[in-house]
Write a protein that holds these residues in place. Structure first.
Motif, PDB file in Angstrom:
ATOM      1  N   ALA A 107      -2.074  39.485  19.428  1.00  0.00           N
ATOM      2  CA  ALA A 107      -1.987  40.933  19.675  1.00  0.00           C
ATOM      3  C   ALA A 107      -2.358  41.718  18.418  1.00  0.00           C
ATOM      4  O   ALA A 107      -3.033  42.756  18.499  1.00  0.00           O
ATOM      5  CB  ALA A 107      -0.595  41.305  20.150  1.00  0.00           C
ATOM      6  N   ALA A 108      -1.943  41.229  17.256  1.00  0.00           N
ATOM      7  CA  ALA A 108      -2.288  41.902  16.001  1.00  0.00           C
ATOM      8  C   ALA A 108      -3.792  41.861  15.761  1.00  0.00           C
ATOM      9  O   ALA A 108      -4.395  42.863  15.345  1.00  0.00           O
ATOM     10  CB  ALA A 108      -1.546  41.258  14.834  1.00  0.00           C
ATOM     11  N   LEU A 109      -4.413  40.712  16.025  1.00  0.00           N
ATOM     12  CA  LEU A 109      -5.870  40.607  15.869  1.00  0.00           C
ATOM     13  C   LEU A 109      -6.609  41.493  16.869  1.00  0.00           C
ATOM     14  O   LEU A 109      -7.611  42.116  16.526  1.00  0.00           O
ATOM     15  CB  LEU A 109      -6.322  39.155  16.012  1.00  0.00           C
ATOM     16  N   LEU A 110      -6.106  41.558  18.096  1.00  0.00           N
ATOM     17  CA  LEU A 110      -6.716  42.425  19.099  1.00  0.00           C
ATOM     18  C   LEU A 110      -6.584  43.892  18.677  1.00  0.00           C
ATOM     19  O   LEU A 110      -7.532  44.673  18.797  1.00  0.00           O
ATOM     20  CB  LEU A 110      -6.095  42.209  20.476  1.00  0.00           C
ATOM     21  N   GLY A 111      -5.418  44.268  18.158  1.00  0.00           N
ATOM     22  CA  GLY A 111      -5.227  45.632  17.655  1.00  0.00           C
ATOM     23  C   GLY A 111      -6.170  45.942  16.505  1.00  0.00           C
ATOM     24  O   GLY A 111      -6.768  47.025  16.452  1.00  0.00           O
ATOM     25  N   ALA A 112      -6.336  44.977  15.587  1.00  0.00           N
ATOM     26  CA  ALA A 112      -7.268  45.168  14.468  1.00  0.00           C
ATOM     27  C   ALA A 112      -8.698  45.286  14.983  1.00  0.00           C
ATOM     28  O   ALA A 112      -9.488  46.100  14.480  1.00  0.00           O
ATOM     29  CB  ALA A 112      -7.141  44.017  13.474  1.00  0.00           C
ATOM     30  N   GLU A 113      -9.037  44.496  15.999  1.00  0.00           N
ATOM     31  CA  GLU A 113     -10.371  44.570  16.619  1.00  0.00           C
ATOM     32  C   GLU A 113     -10.610  45.957  17.206  1.00  0.00           C
ATOM     33  O   GLU A 113     -11.671  46.551  17.022  1.00  0.00           O
ATOM     34  CB  GLU A 113     -10.501  43.500  17.707  1.00  0.00           C
TER      35      GLU A 113
END
Length: 162
Positions: free
Chosen positions: A61-67
């Protein structure tokens, strides 16, 4: 949709938009359906299972948010590096600049970096996350460009003869 088909859809959408950005485009006065392609890509992305890695939910979820944040920033940068002008008839035109191509390159490098971070953390990232990021970037670029064009239409005055 399979991962391979997702990649084909992503590449086709990106190639279509990238090539068109270097051609002068007239914006219609009633407003185009600038949200349609991002909406289709978002629908295709969120209807797939595996948008988040079930074994690394928080990191995924953190990587998706950063994306998504990266996509929003790059979409805004792309819009602000797009040239917008009016012709003598008051029609608004747009065309991507070399700076806009630089923003695209920067976006690809940032996305590759995020994918690398995810790989190092052992997080499985599917093509749906990339598709969602592309949709966010296109939506932001189109929205900001349309907003900028509306400002130009309002300031344009037709010369009065006489």
């Amino acid at each position: 949709m399979s991962g391979l088909l997702n990649i084909v859809v992503i590449v086709a959408a990106v190639a279509f938009v990238f090539i068109r950005q270097f051609q002068a485009q007239r914006l219609s006065a009633e407003g185009r359906k600038w949200w349609l392609l991002p909406a289709v890509l978002t629908f295709l992305a969120v209807r797939q299972p595996g948008l988040l890695d079930a074994h690394h939910t928080t990191a995924s979820a953190a990587l998706l948010g950063a994306e998504l944040l990266t996509a929003l920033a790059c979409g805004a940068g792309w819009a602000w590096t797009t040239r917008i002008w009016t012709d003598p008839d008051g029609e608004v035109w747009t065309k991507g600049s070399w700076a806009a191509a630089g923003v695209w390159l920067c976006a690809m490098v940032l996305r590759a970096g995020l994918m690398g971070i995810g790989a190092l953390m052992g997080v499985h990232q599917g093509s749906a996350a990339i598709m969602l990021g592309v949709a966010a970037m296109l939506l932001t670029r189109s929205g900001v460009t349309t907003w900028r064009a509306q400002g130009m239409r309002q300031t344009y005055r037709v010369p009065v003869a006489g």
